[in-house]
Design an enzyme around this catalytic site. Structure first.
Site, PDB file in Angstrom:
ATOM      1  N   ASP A 129       0.796  -1.226   0.000  1.00  0.00           N
ATOM      2  CA  ASP A 129       0.000   0.000   0.000  1.00  0.00           C
ATOM      3  C   ASP A 129       0.835   1.287   0.000  1.00  0.00           C
ATOM      4  OD1 ASP A 129      -2.653  -0.021  -0.250  1.00  0.00           O
ATOM      5  OD2 ASP A 129      -3.143   0.437   1.827  1.00  0.00           O
ATOM      6  N   CYS A 186     -23.569  -9.468 -14.298  1.00  0.00           N
ATOM      7  CA  CYS A 186     -23.856  -9.012 -12.927  1.00  0.00           C
ATOM      8  C   CYS A 186     -23.536  -7.531 -12.762  1.00  0.00           C
ATOM      9  CB  CYS A 186     -23.002  -9.834 -11.953  1.00  0.00           C
ATOM     10  SG  CYS A 186     -23.174  -9.312 -10.258  1.00  0.00           S
ATOM     11  N   CYS A 189     -23.010  -4.838  -7.454  1.00  0.00           N
ATOM     12  CA  CYS A 189     -22.246  -3.853  -6.669  1.00  0.00           C
ATOM     13  C   CYS A 189     -22.623  -2.437  -7.067  1.00  0.00           C
ATOM     14  CB  CYS A 189     -20.747  -4.091  -6.806  1.00  0.00           C
ATOM     15  SG  CYS A 189     -20.169  -4.172  -8.497  1.00  0.00           S
ATOM     16  N   CYS A 193     -24.180   0.189  -4.200  1.00  0.00           N
ATOM     17  CA  CYS A 193     -23.326   1.262  -3.660  1.00  0.00           C
ATOM     18  C   CYS A 193     -24.191   2.431  -3.153  1.00  0.00           C
ATOM     19  CB  CYS A 193     -22.359   1.753  -4.735  1.00  0.00           C
ATOM     20  SG  CYS A 193     -21.334   3.102  -4.129  1.00  0.00           S
ATOM     21  N   CYS A 209     -16.746   7.502  -2.721  1.00  0.00           N
ATOM     22  CA  CYS A 209     -16.664   6.166  -2.101  1.00  0.00           C
ATOM     23  C   CYS A 209     -16.624   6.314  -0.572  1.00  0.00           C
ATOM     24  CB  CYS A 209     -15.407   5.470  -2.612  1.00  0.00           C
ATOM     25  SG  CYS A 209     -15.088   3.901  -1.802  1.00  0.00           S
ATOM     26  N   CYS A 235     -15.807   0.629   4.058  1.00  0.00           N
ATOM     27  CA  CYS A 235     -17.153   0.218   3.648  1.00  0.00           C
ATOM     28  C   CYS A 235     -17.013  -1.103   2.916  1.00  0.00           C
ATOM     29  CB  CYS A 235     -17.754   1.275   2.719  1.00  0.00           C
ATOM     30  SG  CYS A 235     -19.310   0.793   1.956  1.00  0.00           S
ATOM     31  N   CYS A 242     -21.324  -9.097  -3.512  1.00  0.00           N
ATOM     32  CA  CYS A 242     -20.700  -9.742  -4.681  1.00  0.00           C
ATOM     33  C   CYS A 242     -20.830 -11.273  -4.617  1.00  0.00           C
ATOM     34  CB  CYS A 242     -19.230  -9.347  -4.753  1.00  0.00           C
ATOM     35  SG  CYS A 242     -18.368 -10.143  -6.130  1.00  0.00           S
TER      36      CYS A 242
HETATM   37 FE1  SF4 Z   1     -18.628  -8.189 -10.574  1.00  0.00          FE
HETATM   38 FE2  SF4 Z   1     -19.044  -8.798  -7.997  1.00  0.00          FE
HETATM   39 FE3  SF4 Z   1     -19.779  -6.401  -8.945  1.00  0.00          FE
HETATM   40 FE4  SF4 Z   1     -21.133  -8.605  -9.650  1.00  0.00          FE
HETATM   41  S1  SF4 Z   1     -21.009  -7.716  -7.577  1.00  0.00           S
HETATM   42  S2  SF4 Z   1     -20.452  -6.920 -10.997  1.00  0.00           S
HETATM   43  S3  SF4 Z   1     -19.480 -10.098  -9.774  1.00  0.00           S
HETATM   44  S4  SF4 Z   1     -17.695  -7.174  -8.798  1.00  0.00           S
END
Ligand code: SF4
Length: 374
Positions: A129, A186, A189, A193, A209, A235, A242
């Site tokens: 980091d 998918c 996320c 958010c 974020c 967070c 996911c």
């Molecule tokens: Fe990709 Fe996971 Fe986001 Fe789905 S939740 S779009 S699998 S990063």
């Protein structure tokens, strides 16, 4: 002749690393355009180097660089959250559950190097980091994982709750093949958010974020404070939803078990601890790197969002705090908990407030809350 790659992989397991990969130290030219665009969009945070050349070229950091050893350490620890319902508390992200990962992962990489030193003369530099390079790019090139649409690196076995570190070396080692993104259709996320910081697939506005907001010293817009809920540090939302994390292999690093916090901070305690006491009790965790006051500010935001009347007395006292930041956010939280009472308290506080900045802020807050409808 000894197979160096095999040796490193075996020792990596021995020192407790979960994932290991190798990549070349050729410049990451493909990153340049992206970093320039980020700069133009104002997405560069106060935590990043603004020198683009040093962000893409490992040889600028170590001129003899040849192979980079990338490592991943899972912090997806099985732990039953001991959520104490009756106290005012805020949440810590998993990345700040146990002992600061910088120390834990750095220590493991150092142990790996000490094994290597026994068999090779090596030049190296270890980073967790801290370096200017983009560690996720290294992870991707070394096959540690692929970019999810949430901009995090996802490993097929361990998911995305992984810390990444790397060793730049002057060794010639066979490299691994790069990982390829695998989110498919998918978009969970992006939908989940809270601040819509994931503005599109693979595009994160870090200034929105929540993880960044909990660490920044910049003033947090009122609308974003609302979305922080009770998050005190970091967070996990985009990772928790996911599907790639659902059946992911759990981490086994004992140092990441939240023995002291249980994954939560007692907000009232944060008002009562001296800096020294805070350091003694919480100095070991990653989330304390910005100091007590930033976490205390986040606790105040959490109190505003909890809208629990038990917090009024605490916040009223905090209006007299020596820190302008604490006074400013306490004023906001009081308005958020009870607009009518908050306004009365702030108007009365104005008579004794010395700072012009805070006086202006209080007027702005009263105006703002008068305008919005719940
Ligand atoms: Fe990709 Fe996971 Fe986001 Fe789905 S939740 S779009 S699998 S990063």
């Amino acid at each position: 002749m000894m197979n160096l790659k095999k040796f490193i992989k075996e020792k990596a397991i021995e020192v407790g690393l979960d994932i290991i990969g190798f990549c070349s130290s050729e410049p990451f030219h493909e990153m340049k355009e992206y970093l320039v665009l980020r700069k133009q969009k104002g997405y560069v945070t106060e935590f990043e180097s603004i020198d683009i050349e040093s962000r893409i070229n490992p040889k600028k950091i170590m001129s003899s660089a040849k192979t980079i050893i990338a490592a991943g350490l899972s912090y997806n620890i099985d732990f039953n959250n001991n959520d104490k319902e009756n106290i005012l508390q805020g949440r810590l992200s998993k990345s700040s559950w146990g002992i600061d990962y910088h120390n834990v992962l750095y220590g493991k990489l150092e142990s790996l190097v000490s094994h290597l030193k026994k068999i090779k003369d090596i030049e190296y530099k270890i980073f967790v980091d801290t370096g200017p390079l983009v560690d996720r790019e290294i992870a991707k090139r070394a096959g540690i994982g692929w970019y999810g649409k949430n901009c995090l690196i996802i490993n097929d076995e361990y998911g995305s709750f992984i810390f990444i570190g790397y060793i730049i070396t002057n060794l010639e080692i066979e490299v691994d093949s790069e990982s390829v993104s695998n989110c498919g259709n998918c978009r969970l996320c992006l939908d989940a958010c809270p601040t819509k910081a994931l503005e599109d697939d693979y595009i994160l506005n870090p200034k929105k974020c929540i993880s960044y907001l909990t660490q920044t010293k910049e003033k947090i817009p009122y609308e974003l404070r609302d979305k922080m809920n009770t998050k005190i540090y970091g967070c996990d939302t985009c990772q928790l939803v996911c599907p790639k994390n659902k059946n992911a292999r759990k981490g086994k690093t004992k140092e990441f078990i939240p023995k002291v916090t249980g994954g939560y901070l007692d907000i009232v305690e944060m008002f009562n601890l001296s800096n020294k006491e805070f350091k003694r009790k919480y100095g070991h965790m990653a989330g304390s790197w910005r100091g007590k006051n930033i976490l205390k500010r986040n606790c105040i935001i959490a109190l505003g969002n909890l809208r629990d009347k038990r917090a009024i007395e605490l916040l009223s006292k905090a209006l007299g705090d020596s820190s302008l930041m604490i006074r400013e956010y306490s004023a906001w939280a009081l308005m958020k908990i009870d607009r009518k009472l908050g306004k009365k308290m702030l108007l009365s506080h104005l008579e004794k407030e010395k700072s012009i900045e805070i006086k202006e802020e209080i007027h702005k807050l009263i105006d703002y809350f008068d305008r919005i409808v719940d």
